[in-house]
Design a protein around this motif. Structure first.
Motif, mmCIF file in Angstrom:
data_model
loop_
_atom_site.group_PDB
_atom_site.id
_atom_site.type_symbol
_atom_site.label_atom_id
_atom_site.label_comp_id
_atom_site.label_asym_id
_atom_site.label_seq_id
_atom_site.Cartn_x
_atom_site.Cartn_y
_atom_site.Cartn_z
ATOM 1 N N LEU A 172 0.061 5.131 -2.960
ATOM 2 C CA LEU A 172 -0.431 3.749 -2.999
ATOM 3 C C LEU A 172 -1.930 3.798 -3.299
ATOM 4 C CD1 LEU A 172 0.599 0.830 -2.514
ATOM 5 C CD2 LEU A 172 -0.213 1.041 -0.175
ATOM 6 N N SER A 210 -8.154 2.543 7.506
ATOM 7 C CA SER A 210 -7.911 1.161 7.072
ATOM 8 C C SER A 210 -7.245 0.346 8.181
ATOM 9 C CB SER A 210 -7.018 1.140 5.827
ATOM 10 O OG SER A 210 -7.637 1.863 4.811
ATOM 11 N N PHE A 265 -5.734 3.505 -3.451
ATOM 12 C CA PHE A 265 -6.755 3.378 -2.397
ATOM 13 C C PHE A 265 -6.251 3.793 -1.012
ATOM 14 C CE2 PHE A 265 -8.011 -0.126 -5.420
ATOM 15 C CZ PHE A 265 -8.988 0.616 -6.050
#
Ligand code: SF4
Ligand code: SF4
Length: 373
Positions: A323, A100, A325
């Protein structure tokens, strides 16, 4: 704890603190993500390294670039960047860690027009000789890159001075953790949370001076008898930007006595390697420090650490904050749970978004877990 007002203020409003710091000192402010951000090198360049947290607003602009199944941290940060909230930054450093953050870096480069953008492509596998050499090369390249971007020379002396500052600050943070581990009533979980967050935001010298004043007093009080017999737990996860978690656990009769968080032990753990060359010394710490799930250092490294900490810190259980995702932590969870179960260490998984679940629901879960310990 003494001097907490300034620390809490900076932790509550990191961008406000950084902007007034910049106006006051005329120094540069460089944003970074993740505990693998090479803060010491940024500090040696005379800039303030500012860890970027999501401002937690409603997310609209970022939805044009990121799917809703990306973690709220990355989406929130991009929202802030696109909204111009981070315009005061002189640049942003992206250490390559989870997917990410890597994708955020690409999107940022293409869509955010202000400040410089730079990647630090760190190795993923850390336990090989080639990773050692590669880590050193990457950090050396970052030093040169930062010199160009900030138009400044980063000398070895400046690096050593910055490393000294970080060593002193990390040692102080470690001492606070030790004090709390010995007597959780000596310093509240909320104070520790705010100090850890401020350690990624404030002028590190300013924070160290505040802690230098406050910690000796804490040490004197630490031997005072514990007010309540608390159920000792360890908190594990990634970023834990949830100040309410600590008082909630305390109000239910528990106490976080150690953690495995990016906003916790991963920030202060590990010493610089005993190397003449400052960059090699900095690289050595990243290679040998406790890892996060975005790095590899043996198949059972994190589970071994959690089990060891639970034993060493006399913790009765582990609370894992996941958290939503966050793939690296989600992928690690089954094996961490297996390892804890195998050792008979009770554990609880709490899934969180950028906001915590409703207060009552979360309290009931903490209460039920602590009751069981
Ligand atoms: S979990 Fe790892 S990759 Fe994610 S923010 Fe923490 S240190 Fe960085
Ligand atoms: S480690 Fe997890 S929470 Fe942190 S940026 Fe990556 S996906 Fe998001």
């Amino acid at each position: 704890m003494k001097n907490m007002d300034k620390i809490r203020e900076a932790a509550r409003d990191p961008l406000g603190y950084a902007q007034s710091y910049k106006a006051r000192t005329r120094k540069k402010v460089v944003g970074y993500f993740c505990s693998y951000g090479p803060e010491e090198i940024i500090g040696a360049a005379g800039a303030l390294p500012l860890r970027i947290f999501s401002g937690k607003p409603g997310i609209h602009l970022a939805d044009r670039h990121l799917q809703s199944y990306c973690c709220s941290l990355v989406r929130g940060v991009l929202e802030d960047a696109l909204a111009g909230t981070l315009k005061f930054l002189d640049g942003v450093v992206f250490p390559h860690t989870c997917d990410s953050i890597q994708r955020l870096s690409d999107i940022w480069r293409l869509n955010v027009s202000y400040g410089f953008h730079t990647d630090v492509v760190l190795p993923v596998k850390l336990n090989t000789e080639s990773a050692r050499a590669y880590m050193v090369d990457v950090l050396k390249a970052f030093r040169v890159d930062l010199e160009k971007k900030l138009d400044i020379r980063i000398t070895d002396d400046a690096l050593r001075a910055s490393m000294d500052l970080y060593s002193n600050l990390r040692s102080m943070l470690g001492q606070i953790y030790e004090i709390r581990s010995q007597n959780p009533d000596a310093v509240s979980g909320s104070d520790v949370y705010h100090i850890m967050k401020a350690a990624m935001i404030m002028d590190r010298q300013e924070l160290l001076a505040l802690l230098n004043e406050a910690v000796p007093e804490l040490k004197q009080g630490k031997s005072a008898e514990a007010a309540v017999c608390r159920k000792r737990v360890i908190l594990s996860g990634g970023i834990c930007d949830f100040p309410d978690v600590y008082p909630m656990i305390e109000e239910e009769g528990g106490a976080v006595v150690w953690d495995d968080l990016c906003m916790g032990t991963r920030t202060f753990a590990g010493d610089f390697a005993a190397k003449e060359d400052p960059i090699e010394a900095i690289a050595g710490r990243y290679l040998d420090r406790i890892i996060c799930p975005a790095k590899h250092n043996g198949l059972t490294n994190r589970a071994d650490y959690l089990v060891r900490m639970a034993r060493e810190r006399d913790a009765r259980g582990v609370i894992i904050l996941l958290l939503k995702f966050c793939d690296p932590h989600a992928f690690d969870y089954p094996y961490l749970k297996n390892a804890l179960d195998k050792e008979g260490i009770p554990n609880l998984l709490i899934e969180v978004e950028d906001q915590l679940p409703p207060d009552g629901q979360l309290r009931t879960r903490f209460d039920a877990f602590l009751e069981m310990l």
